[in-house]
Design a protein around this motif. Structure first.
Motif, mmCIF file in Angstrom:
data_model
loop_
_atom_site.group_PDB
_atom_site.id
_atom_site.type_symbol
_atom_site.label_atom_id
_atom_site.label_comp_id
_atom_site.label_asym_id
_atom_site.label_seq_id
_atom_site.Cartn_x
_atom_site.Cartn_y
_atom_site.Cartn_z
ATOM 1 N N GLY A 288 -20.377 -14.453 58.800
ATOM 2 C CA GLY A 288 -20.572 -13.016 58.920
ATOM 3 C C GLY A 288 -21.106 -12.419 57.635
ATOM 4 O O GLY A 288 -21.212 -13.087 56.603
ATOM 5 N N LEU A 289 -21.432 -11.129 57.697
ATOM 6 C CA LEU A 289 -21.925 -10.399 56.533
ATOM 7 C C LEU A 289 -20.793 -9.516 56.008
ATOM 8 O O LEU A 289 -20.203 -8.746 56.770
ATOM 9 N N TRP A 290 -20.513 -9.604 54.705
ATOM 10 C CA TRP A 290 -19.356 -8.926 54.124
ATOM 11 C C TRP A 290 -19.757 -8.154 52.877
ATOM 12 O O TRP A 290 -20.650 -8.552 52.147
ATOM 13 N N GLU A 291 -19.052 -7.054 52.624
ATOM 14 C CA GLU A 291 -19.238 -6.260 51.417
ATOM 15 C C GLU A 291 -17.941 -6.280 50.626
ATOM 16 O O GLU A 291 -16.868 -6.042 51.186
ATOM 17 N N CYS A 292 -18.035 -6.554 49.324
ATOM 18 C CA CYS A 292 -16.855 -6.589 48.465
ATOM 19 C C CYS A 292 -16.396 -5.159 48.189
ATOM 20 O O CYS A 292 -17.165 -4.330 47.703
ATOM 21 N N LEU A 293 -15.133 -4.858 48.510
ATOM 22 C CA LEU A 293 -14.578 -3.540 48.258
ATOM 23 C C LEU A 293 -13.793 -3.492 46.960
ATOM 24 O O LEU A 293 -13.771 -2.475 46.276
ATOM 25 N N ASP A 294 -13.124 -4.616 46.633
ATOM 26 C CA ASP A 294 -12.283 -4.657 45.435
ATOM 27 C C ASP A 294 -12.143 -6.119 45.011
ATOM 28 O O ASP A 294 -12.193 -7.019 45.852
ATOM 29 N N TYR A 295 -11.981 -6.348 43.736
ATOM 30 C CA TYR A 295 -11.821 -7.710 43.242
ATOM 31 C C TYR A 295 -10.893 -7.704 42.032
ATOM 32 O O TYR A 295 -10.738 -6.678 41.357
ATOM 33 N N LEU A 296 -10.252 -8.850 41.781
ATOM 34 C CA LEU A 296 -9.343 -8.979 40.648
ATOM 35 C C LEU A 296 -9.408 -10.415 40.143
ATOM 36 O O LEU A 296 -9.233 -11.359 40.930
ATOM 37 N N HIS A 297 -9.668 -10.589 38.855
ATOM 38 C CA HIS A 297 -9.667 -11.917 38.233
ATOM 39 C C HIS A 297 -8.251 -12.189 37.740
ATOM 40 O O HIS A 297 -7.674 -11.367 37.027
ATOM 41 N N GLN A 298 -7.696 -13.354 38.100
ATOM 42 C CA GLN A 298 -6.344 -13.708 37.670
ATOM 43 C C GLN A 298 -6.382 -15.023 36.913
ATOM 44 O O GLN A 298 -6.937 -16.003 37.389
ATOM 45 N N LYS A 299 -5.762 -15.034 35.746
ATOM 46 C CA LYS A 299 -5.603 -16.265 34.963
ATOM 47 C C LYS A 299 -4.106 -16.545 34.921
ATOM 48 O O LYS A 299 -3.328 -15.760 34.378
ATOM 49 N N ILE A 300 -3.704 -17.654 35.520
ATOM 50 C CA ILE A 300 -2.280 -17.941 35.654
ATOM 51 C C ILE A 300 -1.931 -19.153 34.798
ATOM 52 O O ILE A 300 -2.403 -20.260 35.052
ATOM 53 N N GLY A 301 -1.116 -18.946 33.780
ATOM 54 C CA GLY A 301 -0.560 -20.015 32.949
ATOM 55 C C GLY A 301 -1.469 -21.204 32.749
ATOM 56 O O GLY A 301 -2.558 -21.118 32.212
ATOM 57 N N ARG A 302 -1.019 -22.381 33.181
ATOM 58 C CA ARG A 302 -1.769 -23.615 33.008
ATOM 59 C C ARG A 302 -2.873 -23.789 34.051
ATOM 60 O O ARG A 302 -3.812 -24.542 33.838
ATOM 61 N N GLY A 303 -2.744 -23.153 35.200
ATOM 62 C CA GLY A 303 -3.708 -23.349 36.278
ATOM 63 C C GLY A 303 -5.046 -22.696 35.965
ATOM 64 O O GLY A 303 -5.219 -21.980 34.981
ATOM 65 N N GLY A 304 -5.990 -22.941 36.817
ATOM 66 C CA GLY A 304 -7.314 -22.345 36.653
ATOM 67 C C GLY A 304 -7.310 -20.880 37.081
ATOM 68 O O GLY A 304 -6.363 -20.389 37.700
ATOM 69 N N ALA A 305 -8.364 -20.199 36.750
ATOM 70 C CA ALA A 305 -8.492 -18.787 37.119
ATOM 71 C C ALA A 305 -8.775 -18.661 38.613
ATOM 72 O O ALA A 305 -9.378 -19.534 39.225
ATOM 73 N N LYS A 306 -8.328 -17.560 39.166
ATOM 74 C CA LYS A 306 -8.555 -17.267 40.582
ATOM 75 C C LYS A 306 -9.163 -15.872 40.693
ATOM 76 O O LYS A 306 -8.984 -15.032 39.828
ATOM 77 N N VAL A 307 -9.886 -15.660 41.768
ATOM 78 C CA VAL A 307 -10.451 -14.352 42.068
ATOM 79 C C VAL A 307 -9.898 -13.922 43.422
ATOM 80 O O VAL A 307 -10.037 -14.645 44.410
ATOM 81 N N VAL A 308 -9.231 -12.763 43.425
ATOM 82 C CA VAL A 308 -8.723 -12.190 44.667
ATOM 83 C C VAL A 308 -9.636 -11.024 45.014
ATOM 84 O O VAL A 308 -9.846 -10.126 44.198
ATOM 85 N N ALA A 309 -10.205 -11.048 46.226
ATOM 86 C CA ALA A 309 -11.175 -10.020 46.605
ATOM 87 C C ALA A 309 -10.858 -9.477 47.995
ATOM 88 O O ALA A 309 -10.313 -10.177 48.844
ATOM 89 N N LYS A 310 -11.218 -8.209 48.197
ATOM 90 C CA LYS A 310 -11.077 -7.560 49.499
ATOM 91 C C LYS A 310 -12.477 -7.323 50.026
ATOM 92 O O LYS A 310 -13.325 -6.765 49.324
#
Length: 185
Positions: free
Chosen positions: A18-40
């Motif tokens: 499908g076709l999607w538009e990003c409404l909101d996003y957040l970059h998360q860096k958690i301790g030892r793990g890799g970074a994650k991106v949470v997006a709406k």
């Protein structure tokens, strides 16, 4: 392809068929793990909203949305007929796609229609339109219990709240984003 770390508000991508538009996003860096991106994301075709979590190295297919200035001509059953201002081609758009914008569209109104390829996605009205009041009750002096406003029916069938001094057959400016009275025209 764009990296999920390059997501911004308004970025349009293709994912899950499908076709999607990003409404909101957040970059998360958690301790030892890799970074994650949470997006709406909001689906451009259905309007549904989903939250997605990505690892920082993932990629998404970006898309190009073309905007065309079109002129509204007339209703055709449940569809609306628009004309491309450059090529003069006529296009029928579904009433579901037009949605609430039809409340403020009169003949010859110019709108911005966004296309992905040949598929129309969204209609954007001008921020202000001038419409004529076809029916409203006369304002009664001292009747300010209701906040000094009264309902008025516009030539397109929309109902807006106007001040008591505004009379029938008066042209007014209306904000198409909120549906509020702005001023007399």
């Amino acid at each position: 392809m764009i990296s999920v770390t390059d997501l911004r508000n308004g970025t349009k991508v293709e994912m899950d068929g499908g076709l999607w538009e990003c409404l909101d996003y957040l970059h998360q860096k958690i301790g030892r793990g890799g970074a994650k991106v949470v997006a709406k994301f909001r689906n451009l075709e259905t309007g549904s909203i989903v939250d997605r979590t990505f690892n920082s190295g993932e990629k998404l297919q970006d898309i190009f949305i073309e905007g065309k200035t079109m002129q509204y001509l007339y209703p055709d059953g449940s569809d609306f007929v628009f004309m491309d201002m450059e090529t003069f081609d006529q296009v029928n758009l579904n009433g579901v796609l037009v949605g609430d914008a039809s409340k403020f569209m009169k003949e010859n109104t110019e709108v911005e229609v966004q296309f992905y390829g040949d598929k129309p996605l969204k209609i954007t009205l001008p921020n202000q339109v001038i419409l004529k009041i076809t029916q409203t009750d006369p304002g009664v002096r001292g009747d300010t219990v209701s906040g000094g406003t009264k309902p008025a029916t516009l030539e397109t069938g929309a109902i807006v709240q106007v001040p008591l001094f505004v009379e029938q057959d008066t042209s007014i400016k209306v904000d198409t984003r909120s549906g509020e009275y702005l001023s007399r025209a």
